[in-house]
Scaffold this active site. Structure first.
Site: not given
Ligand code: AMP
Length: 283
Positions: A35, A38
């Site tokens: 999203h 990311h």
């Molecule tokens: P995930 O796919 O949930 O493991 O997230 C991958 C990376 O994206 C991690 O560093 C998360 O902290 C970051 N991330 C996920 N959601 C958000 C968001 N809403 N805003 C900023 N970074 C995000």
């Protein structure tokens, strides 16, 4: 332009060539279902490096709940299409579980107080799995810079400790939390919310902003907490924790006096979907 790798060896040999060509790259580890949150990391990484490596891997070792792992949204084709819209040089690494874990690891990390609170205390073994996969990915990718979101604040602090204590030769870049227009923090798990749960979920960020306002008005934290707990009782959400912590070492605080910056962190369930969020407040 995106290039896709599914094996560690082929990715490493590609990156070796890039190193010889004096290129540097940033790294954005993800679990997919991408999203704007990311994409923000990927955009920043591509501004600051010659190209970006994005890993998409739903890491089983960081899930303490089998159903959460099974129901975690997966759509690699859509993710790659989304990355292509950025028009940047992006290397996508999408390993199978057996590629990342050819055998079960017995390695254990201990982050002490950093993991005894919040996610660490409610999701047994979560940060062990995070540290394991992130260490493996750092070794494989060897980026100059790695990008993480403040949305997962405790993860940022745990990885900060990992990088410092194990001398990973890279710079961590923490990017702000991206939110939907109504304030809900973007999350892959949001796709699992039905219409009513989505409506309720916005109360999570509202509760954080409300607490921030009350802190700015110098209200006592114990009173703020009581009001927030009532707010959750009157919602369809199930609050797991709502707390204030030191922004760096994550020690739980009962007062913000004598603090410069505090983190307010929350985890709550909308139906069976567990959501987390946080804000950092300057006192
Ligand atoms: P995930 O796919 O949930 O493991 O997230 C991958 C990376 O994206 C991690 O560093 C998360 O902290 C970051 N991330 C996920 N959601 C958000 C968001 N809403 N805003 C900023 N970074 C995000």
């Amino acid at each position: 332009m995106t290039q896709k790798f599914t094996t560690i060896d082929t990715l490493k040999s590609f990156l070796r060539e890039q190193k010889l060509a004096k290129k540097n790259w940033g790294f954005v580890p993800t679990m997919g279902a991408l999203h704007e949150g990311h994409l923000q990391l990927v955009k920043k990484a591509s501004e600051e490096n010659d190209f970006v490596v994005v890993s998409i891997f739903v890491n089983p070792t960081q899930f303490n709940n089998v159903s959460d792992l099974e129901k975690y949204p997966r759509n690699i084709d859509k993710d790659i299409q989304l990355l292509e819209t950025l028009g940047k040089q992006i290397v996508v690494f999408t390993p199978e579980t057996k590629e990342m874990y050819p055998h079960t690891s017995i390695l254990k990390f201990d982050f002490g107080n950093l993991e005894n609170v919040m996610e660490g205390s409610f999701r047994a073994g979560h940060f062990n799995g995070v540290a394991l996969v992130v260490s493996k990915l750092f070794h494989i990718v060897q980026p100059k810079k790695a990008y993480f979101g403040q949305k997962d604040l405790q993860q940022c602090r745990v990885i900060g400790c990992l990088v410092r204590d194990l001398d990973f030769d890279l710079e961590l870049v923490i990017c702000p939390t991206m939110r939907e227009n109504d304030g809900l923090a973007m999350s892959s798990r949001n796709t699992r919310l039905d219409a009513n749960q989505r409506k309720e979920a916005v109360k999570i960020s509202q509760s954080l902003f409300e607490a921030e306002k009350k802190i700015k008005n110098k209200e006592n934290w114990v009173d703020i907490l009581a009001e927030i707990e009532t707010f959750y009782k009157n919602s369809d959400l199930r609050l797991e924790y709502f707390l204030m912590a030191d922004n760096q070492n994550l020690t739980i605080l009962n007062s913000y006096q004598d603090q410069k910056k505090v983190a307010i962190c929350v985890a709550a369930y909308a139906g069976e979907v567990r959501l987390i969020d946080n804000i950092v407040v300057e006192i």
